[in-house]
Design an enzyme around this catalytic site. Structure first.
Site, short mmCIF file in Angstrom:
data_model
loop_
_atom_site.label_atom_id
_atom_site.label_comp_id
_atom_site.label_asym_id
_atom_site.label_seq_id
_atom_site.Cartn_x
_atom_site.Cartn_y
_atom_site.Cartn_z
N LYS A 1 37.71 22.29 -30.65
CA LYS A 1 39.04 22.61 -30.12
C LYS A 1 39.67 21.39 -29.52
CE LYS A 1 39.32 27.44 -29.11
NZ LYS A 1 38.08 28.14 -28.83
N GLU B 1 25.55 32.38 -32.82
CA GLU B 1 25.39 32.20 -31.37
C GLU B 1 25.90 33.42 -30.59
OE1 GLU B 1 28.15 30.24 -28.92
OE2 GLU B 1 29.34 29.43 -30.59
N1 PSU Z 1 34.22 26.27 -28.32
C1 PSU Z 1 34.91 27.32 -28.79
N2 PSU Z 1 34.45 28.58 -28.55
C2 PSU Z 1 33.30 28.80 -27.85
C3 PSU Z 1 32.56 27.66 -27.38
C4 PSU Z 1 33.06 26.43 -27.64
O1 PSU Z 1 35.93 27.12 -29.40
O2 PSU Z 1 32.91 29.96 -27.64
C5 PSU Z 1 31.26 27.88 -26.66
C6 PSU Z 1 30.07 27.56 -27.60
O3 PSU Z 1 29.02 28.44 -27.31
C7 PSU Z 1 29.70 26.14 -27.20
C8 PSU Z 1 29.97 26.17 -25.72
O4 PSU Z 1 28.37 25.80 -27.49
O5 PSU Z 1 31.15 26.95 -25.58
C9 PSU Z 1 30.15 24.79 -25.13
O6 PSU Z 1 30.18 24.88 -23.74
P1 PSU Z 1 30.11 23.55 -22.87
O7 PSU Z 1 31.40 22.83 -23.16
O8 PSU Z 1 30.00 24.02 -21.47
O9 PSU Z 1 28.92 22.77 -23.36
#
Ligand code: PSU
Ligand code: MN
Length: 300
Positions: free
Chosen positions: A159, A25
């Site tokens: 996380k 990603e």
């Molecule tokens: N969790 C992490 N590192 C990240 C992300 C999530 O520990 O970089 C990033 C990933 O790209 C994930 C996104 O798909 O954040 C999720 O964002 P949201 O919670 O806005 O859906």
């Protein structure tokens, strides 16, 4: 669709010939990791895959196209410029139509990878149900995507900035198998384990590949989440993390941040509060996931 999708030649060729390929990603590059390590880590992840005989395809958006297989220069662009959108499924058509630069989340990377015929994807951690979701309704589109796009996603769990029990409950509701890799406890990203039991445990890349093939044979459209704990020598103990997280959540509240800025905000705060120590853990768990994803891609 060809107007909006550009698959790098070596990626297309590997997919066509059944050679192993993994997707990576780009939100982790643009919005997840600090500069300048973000670009270094992205390139290292690709190098790690190549060393294992697997073609890496980092997914991103430039000039009105979903690129499956970014060049090092394109990775550099997404990792250094300030006007890069964080693109989830919702944002995808907008980013393409307006020709904005976009970094793909787990959700949008799954979409791009699937369109290109890729079946395995390595990331750090997925998005999930946020703490306080009962009030905010903040649930990552990553979870929905796992229920409707058939990719194997290798992560170190999620996380603990998230509500992990609710994240697992929601994945169960959506019918997404969560496979503990050599563990029966859901890993909490920086820490090897949470208190949350997993019912589905596997111990080898082959087992993951077989399970995936069974799912596809049944015509299931959902993906699989592989939960691969960070190597123990790099973990940050849960209690230490919890203290950082509580402080980060307080600051989030104070700053009034909402929507798609929540995750990047919390990630940056944790990094700051840990005095940068969380970065090493983050890098090592990502590379560990890349290695496992490569094993699974080879098995497939
Ligand atoms: N969790 C992490 N590192 C990240 C992300 C999530 O520990 O970089 C990033 C990933 O790209 C994930 C996104 O798909 O954040 C999720 O964002 P949201 O919670 O806005 O859906
Ligand atoms: Mn959200």
């Amino acid at each position: 669709m060809k107007d909006y999708l550009n698959i790098r030649d070596d990626v297309a060729e590997a997919v066509r010939e059944g050679q192993p390929v993994i997707a990576l990603e780009s939100t982790i590059i643009a919005h997840g990791l600090p500069r300048p390590q973000n670009v270094e880590v992205a390139l290292r992840a690709e190098e790690e895959a190549r060393k294992l005989g697997v073609v890496p395809a980092t997914v991103g958006i430039l000039e009105g196209k979903i690129l499956v297989g970014l060049s090092p220069e394109q990775i550099e662009v997404l990792g250094t410029e300030d006007d890069v959108l964080k693109v989830s499924r919702r944002d995808l058509a907008y980013a393409l139509a307006t020709r904005r630069k976009g970094a793909t989340t787990v959700c949008a990377t799954m979409l791009g990878a699937h369109l290109a015929g890729i079946e395995v994807f390595a990331t750090g951690g997925i998005g999930g149900v946020h703490r306080g979701a009962a009030e905010s309704f903040d649930i990552s589109a990553d979870l929905l995507e796992l229920s409707r796009t058939p990719l194997i996603v290798v992560s170190a769990g999620a996380k603990a900035i998230l509500d992990l029990p609710k994240t697992l409950e929601f994945l169960e509701t959506l019918g997404v198998p969560v496979l503990g890799y050599g563990t029966s406890l859901f890993p909490a990203f920086y820490s090897t384990g949470s208190e949350l039991p997993l019912d589905l445990v596997v111990d080898s890349p082959e087992e993951v590949a077989v399970l995936y093939r069974v799912q596809r044979s049944l015509g299931f459209e959902q993906g699989l989440l592989v939960a691969n704990p960070v190597p123990r020598r790099y973990e940050i103990p849960r209690e230490t993390m919890e203290a950082y997280l509580q402080a980060a959540l307080k600051e989030l509240d104070r700053a009034g941040v909402t929507g798609k800025d929540v995750t990047p905000f919390l990630l940056a705060k944790v990094l700051e509060l840990s005095g940068g120590k969380s970065l090493k853990t983050n890098i090592e768990l990502l590379l560990n996931n890349v290695r496992l994803a490569c094993g699974i891609a080879r098995s497939l």
